[in-house]
Design an enzyme around this catalytic site. Sequence first.
Site, short mmCIF file in Angstrom:
data_model
loop_
_atom_site.label_atom_id
_atom_site.label_comp_id
_atom_site.label_asym_id
_atom_site.label_seq_id
_atom_site.Cartn_x
_atom_site.Cartn_y
_atom_site.Cartn_z
N HIS A 168 52.03 -6.83 41.80
CA HIS A 168 52.27 -6.59 43.23
C HIS A 168 51.23 -7.23 44.13
O HIS A 168 51.38 -7.24 45.35
CB HIS A 168 52.38 -5.08 43.52
CG HIS A 168 51.09 -4.33 43.49
ND1 HIS A 168 50.65 -3.65 42.39
CD2 HIS A 168 50.13 -4.15 44.45
CE1 HIS A 168 49.49 -3.06 42.66
NE2 HIS A 168 49.16 -3.35 43.90
N ASP B 228 53.75 -4.26 35.95
CA ASP B 228 52.89 -4.65 37.06
C ASP B 228 51.66 -5.42 36.57
O ASP B 228 50.54 -4.91 36.61
CB ASP B 228 52.48 -3.39 37.84
CG ASP B 228 51.89 -3.72 39.20
OD1 ASP B 228 51.92 -4.89 39.61
OD2 ASP B 228 51.40 -2.78 39.87
N GLY C 32 42.80 -1.54 47.69
CA GLY C 32 41.85 -2.63 47.48
C GLY C 32 41.38 -2.73 46.05
O GLY C 32 40.77 -3.71 45.66
#
Length: 255
Positions: free
Chosen positions: A69, A114, A202
């Site tokens: 992602h 992912d 983050g």
Amino acid sequence: MNRAAVVLAAGALAALGLQLPAAHAEPPTSPPIVGGTLATQGEFPFMISLSMGCGGSLYAEDVVLTAAHCVDGSGADTSITATAGVVDLKSPDAVRVKSTKVVQAPGYNGKGKDWALIKLAKPIDLPTLKPATDTTYNTGAFTVAGWGATAENAGQERYLRKATVPFVSDATCGKAYGDDFVPGDEICAGYPDKGGIDACQGDSGGPLFRKDRAGAWIQVGIVSYGEGCARPAKPGVYTEVSTFAADIAKAANGL
């Protein structure tokens, strides 16, 4: 919410084909990598900060492992800068290398799978992080590290932080996230009873790791998503590296 930097989540969400869950409309504030402490210089030499607001690990000297992602599909890409070799992102000693190509997990559609690889323009002369190839080390206490936000929906930190998070069973994680959780593709870690320690925005793409029997670091997960940061009953969700180890190795060899 996927744990890429909020700048990415807000500004490029459509490009990534993702949506913010409604549960994040009014998130509470929370501390950095939430409950963590500052890492020391050289403690985790395989850690990578990526310019799109994610983290990663040095899979090979010229390949970074991160989250699917965090990238926008596969193909040639010279827009990403990988920063390595420092805990302080503003250090003059930082090593910065541009990307040349990206491989996003085949079949990635925002749920499971992912992972992604970033090919670098030149090798970085630092230790790599060995990926787990089976579930032997998918238990116990893990370390998660990153330059993630100091609060939900805030910006990234300048200094690398670390935290210890214990394994959370699939059953417990399934209760927390329902059908969003994909057993086998994902592994969970954190403190579901009390919260307080977790990765945050983050930190996406950064590694979840522990020591193997030989005392070497081994990567068992990739920071993927969570509801908020360090909330009770909402442990962090990570891509289970061992599930995709063969696919990752094949993709890396193709680079």
